[in-house]
Write a protein that holds these residues in place. Sequence first.
Motif, PDB file in Angstrom:
ATOM      1  N   GLU A   1      32.325  46.460  38.841  1.00  0.00           N
ATOM      2  CA  GLU A   1      32.055  45.164  38.203  1.00  0.00           C
ATOM      3  C   GLU A   1      33.230  44.214  38.405  1.00  0.00           C
ATOM      4  O   GLU A   1      33.038  43.021  38.678  1.00  0.00           O
ATOM      5  CB  GLU A   1      31.782  45.352  36.708  1.00  0.00           C
ATOM      6  N   ILE A   2      34.435  44.722  38.270  1.00  0.00           N
ATOM      7  CA  ILE A   2      35.619  43.873  38.481  1.00  0.00           C
ATOM      8  C   ILE A   2      35.651  43.359  39.911  1.00  0.00           C
ATOM      9  O   ILE A   2      35.997  42.193  40.160  1.00  0.00           O
ATOM     10  CB  ILE A   2      36.910  44.648  38.140  1.00  0.00           C
ATOM     11  N   GLY A   3      35.298  44.214  40.859  1.00  0.00           N
ATOM     12  CA  GLY A   3      35.240  43.769  42.253  1.00  0.00           C
ATOM     13  C   GLY A   3      34.290  42.593  42.419  1.00  0.00           C
ATOM     14  O   GLY A   3      34.599  41.619  43.127  1.00  0.00           O
ATOM     15  N   ARG A   4      33.151  42.654  41.746  1.00  0.00           N
ATOM     16  CA  ARG A   4      32.185  41.551  41.832  1.00  0.00           C
ATOM     17  C   ARG A   4      32.700  40.304  41.111  1.00  0.00           C
ATOM     18  O   ARG A   4      32.524  39.176  41.597  1.00  0.00           O
ATOM     19  CB  ARG A   4      30.835  41.987  41.250  1.00  0.00           C
ATOM     20  N   VAL A   5      33.344  40.494  39.957  1.00  0.00           N
ATOM     21  CA  VAL A   5      33.873  39.359  39.187  1.00  0.00           C
ATOM     22  C   VAL A   5      34.968  38.638  39.972  1.00  0.00           C
ATOM     23  O   VAL A   5      34.991  37.398  40.051  1.00  0.00           O
ATOM     24  CB  VAL A   5      34.397  39.833  37.818  1.00  0.00           C
ATOM     25  N   VAL A   6      35.878  39.405  40.566  1.00  0.00           N
ATOM     26  CA  VAL A   6      36.965  38.785  41.334  1.00  0.00           C
ATOM     27  C   VAL A   6      36.407  38.088  42.577  1.00  0.00           C
ATOM     28  O   VAL A   6      36.866  36.999  42.949  1.00  0.00           O
ATOM     29  CB  VAL A   6      38.030  39.833  41.710  1.00  0.00           C
ATOM     30  N   ALA A   7      35.411  38.694  43.208  1.00  0.00           N
ATOM     31  CA  ALA A   7      34.793  38.054  44.372  1.00  0.00           C
ATOM     32  C   ALA A   7      34.187  36.703  43.982  1.00  0.00           C
ATOM     33  O   ALA A   7      34.344  35.701  44.703  1.00  0.00           O
ATOM     34  CB  ALA A   7      33.724  38.967  44.959  1.00  0.00           C
ATOM     35  N   GLU A   8      33.521  36.653  42.829  1.00  0.00           N
ATOM     36  CA  GLU A   8      32.932  35.401  42.364  1.00  0.00           C
ATOM     37  C   GLU A   8      34.017  34.388  41.981  1.00  0.00           C
ATOM     38  O   GLU A   8      33.902  33.194  42.278  1.00  0.00           O
ATOM     39  CB  GLU A   8      32.019  35.678  41.158  1.00  0.00           C
ATOM     40  N   PHE A   9      35.077  34.864  41.327  1.00  0.00           N
ATOM     41  CA  PHE A   9      36.203  34.004  40.959  1.00  0.00           C
ATOM     42  C   PHE A   9      36.790  33.341  42.210  1.00  0.00           C
ATOM     43  O   PHE A   9      37.042  32.130  42.231  1.00  0.00           O
ATOM     44  CB  PHE A   9      37.261  34.843  40.248  1.00  0.00           C
ATOM     45  N   HIS A  10      36.981  34.122  43.256  1.00  0.00           N
ATOM     46  CA  HIS A  10      37.551  33.584  44.492  1.00  0.00           C
ATOM     47  C   HIS A  10      36.588  32.630  45.194  1.00  0.00           C
ATOM     48  O   HIS A  10      37.022  31.647  45.824  1.00  0.00           O
ATOM     49  CB  HIS A  10      37.933  34.718  45.444  1.00  0.00           C
ATOM     50  N   SER A  11      35.292  32.889  45.086  1.00  0.00           N
ATOM     51  CA  SER A  11      34.328  32.006  45.745  1.00  0.00           C
ATOM     52  C   SER A  11      34.347  30.616  45.117  1.00  0.00           C
ATOM     53  O   SER A  11      34.024  29.624  45.779  1.00  0.00           O
ATOM     54  CB  SER A  11      32.921  32.601  45.680  1.00  0.00           C
ATOM     55  N   ARG A  12      34.726  30.530  43.831  1.00  0.00           N
ATOM     56  CA  ARG A  12      34.772  29.244  43.127  1.00  0.00           C
ATOM     57  C   ARG A  12      36.158  28.609  43.148  1.00  0.00           C
ATOM     58  O   ARG A  12      36.312  27.449  42.758  1.00  0.00           O
ATOM     59  CB  ARG A  12      34.318  29.428  41.675  1.00  0.00           C
ATOM     60  N   ALA A  13      37.170  29.364  43.542  1.00  0.00           N
ATOM     61  CA  ALA A  13      38.547  28.850  43.526  1.00  0.00           C
ATOM     62  C   ALA A  13      38.693  27.706  44.536  1.00  0.00           C
ATOM     63  O   ALA A  13      38.202  27.790  45.662  1.00  0.00           O
ATOM     64  CB  ALA A  13      39.520  29.977  43.857  1.00  0.00           C
ATOM     65  N   ARG A  14      39.364  26.664  44.115  1.00  0.00           N
ATOM     66  CA  ARG A  14      39.442  25.483  44.974  1.00  0.00           C
ATOM     67  C   ARG A  14      40.433  25.693  46.111  1.00  0.00           C
ATOM     68  O   ARG A  14      41.383  26.481  46.015  1.00  0.00           O
ATOM     69  CB  ARG A  14      39.815  24.244  44.161  1.00  0.00           C
ATOM     70  N   THR A  15      40.199  24.960  47.187  1.00  0.00           N
ATOM     71  CA  THR A  15      41.140  24.925  48.296  1.00  0.00           C
ATOM     72  C   THR A  15      41.069  23.542  48.928  1.00  0.00           C
ATOM     73  O   THR A  15      40.065  22.839  48.811  1.00  0.00           O
ATOM     74  CB  THR A  15      40.834  26.021  49.334  1.00  0.00           C
ATOM     75  N   ASP A  16      42.139  23.152  49.539  1.00  0.00           N
ATOM     76  CA  ASP A  16      42.192  21.902  50.283  1.00  0.00           C
ATOM     77  C   ASP A  16      43.340  22.012  51.279  1.00  0.00           C
ATOM     78  O   ASP A  16      43.961  23.079  51.414  1.00  0.00           O
ATOM     79  CB  ASP A  16      42.363  20.694  49.345  1.00  0.00           C
ATOM     80  N   GLU A  17      43.628  20.941  51.962  1.00  0.00           N
ATOM     81  CA  GLU A  17      44.661  20.993  52.996  1.00  0.00           C
ATOM     82  C   GLU A  17      46.034  21.324  52.405  1.00  0.00           C
ATOM     83  O   GLU A  17      46.818  22.083  52.988  1.00  0.00           O
ATOM     84  CB  GLU A  17      44.712  19.656  53.738  1.00  0.00           C
TER      85      GLU A  17
END
Length: 512
Positions: A137-153
């Motif tokens: 479950e933690i693996g899935r939660v962290v994967a989702e957290f990273h998918s929403r984490a912002r990035t830019d230049e």
Amino acid sequence: MSNEATLPELVQQMLKPEFYPHPVTTPIQLMQTHASTVLLTGEFVYKLKKPVNFGFLDYSTLAKRQHFCQEELRLNQRGARELYLEVVTISKKGDRYYLGNDGEIVDYAVKMVQFPQDNLLSNMFESGQLAPEDLEEIGRVVAEFHSRARTDEYISSFGQIDRIKASIEDNYRHTEKYIGCAQTQQQFNETKAYTDRFLSEHSQLFLDRIAAGFIRECHGDLHLRNICRWQDKILLFDCIEFNEPFRFVDTMYDVAFAVMDLEARGGKDLANRFLNTYAEQTGDWAGLQILPMYLTRQAYVRAKVTSFLLEDPSIASQDRAAAAQTAGDYYRQAWEYTRSRQGRIIMMAGLSGAGKSTLGKQIARAVSGIHLRSDAVRKHLGGIPLLAKGDDILYTPAMTAQTYQQMLELAGKLAARGFTVILDAKYDLQSLRAAIVDLATTRKIPLQIVYCTAPEAVLRDRLAHRTGDIADATVDLLASQQSTWEDFTPAERGYVTTVDTTKDLGMFLGEI
């Protein structure tokens, strides 16, 4: 435990029930790190930032403490909104301190909901309450957290080699003084040489991570004491707010923290569950190439921050002695991650329903390997969710060829980094197996083929009752698979171990 007489006057007053405008549970509990003072009052937690400047962390002025309290609130509401309430002001009148603006403002604190300490994953682990399914479950939660984490230049610029190197060099600079105390000169020299060499020899890996968008506003401190289960939900809290280079990092930086912490506690099998779940959810198997360096870095940084407690006068002497032991263990772990390891490939083979994935997961946990399922690779290539039913386009000859080629390339890359790679697919055709055999032979990678079998009635029953899995194979495909299966060649048979997956697999797993 702290010596109360050495605590700042503000903290001494915050240990008294009358300080608070709400009911408290006595005695109020005090927890300290190198940079924070945390008071647990029953319903709420108050977290103060110590007026310290470690270079990489600077809370030395009131304005900075206010700013970083606000940043802590903002950033932690991403992964634990239920816990983080507000930033509160602390004022002083005469010799008394108060919550609120009633007097001279002297400090700020983050106010949080208090949850039972038994719900911390670190405590759940120690009490034996952390189940393997929790790590998935933690693996899935962290994967989702990273998918929403912002990035830019700007954030991506922190993935450049010179910036990563500067951050790591900073760790070494702050810990040289602990040589001979908590770490040995050999450990220091060899750990530093490893990270220097990795960054120098594998610069393209880091450039590829920037180009693929994997440098994000991550958690930055994702070990078990910063994860909890509360109200039947996994929450990620206490992320890094004080230092952009520690937060604008590769997603594998976060993953490495959790893996390292589990392994430090003796939970290698749980670490493997988390890692394989995360990689399968994200499809970021290629990112595992840089994981070994980040494992070393994260163990070393835990050693560093633990070492800082050795110089904190408010920490009791027996706790400083314990901190020295803990720091020494982390320095040793960081050094051990730098040791060279022989990668190898374990190719699963067999019809659908033969138990390849079930056995592949067990093998991965037994050898701390990377479990690479063709079903997951295929769906990531096709751009569909793992649990979605694949359509005909996903199973064309061209997509099948692309899937097996991707697995071949990943096997070579990860084995080169010292991983044991479990390739989980039918591998029913000699041409598909030959490509793996050729890779292993050419690069001198140890290879084993695990041929999974079961009676046909068992195969049919397993396929008919399969639920909640990412595989799409059904009973009606079994006959065609049997008719097109190509037997192992004499050259292949030297690598093959046949396993009836209806039997007890304990002895086989013990010898793998």
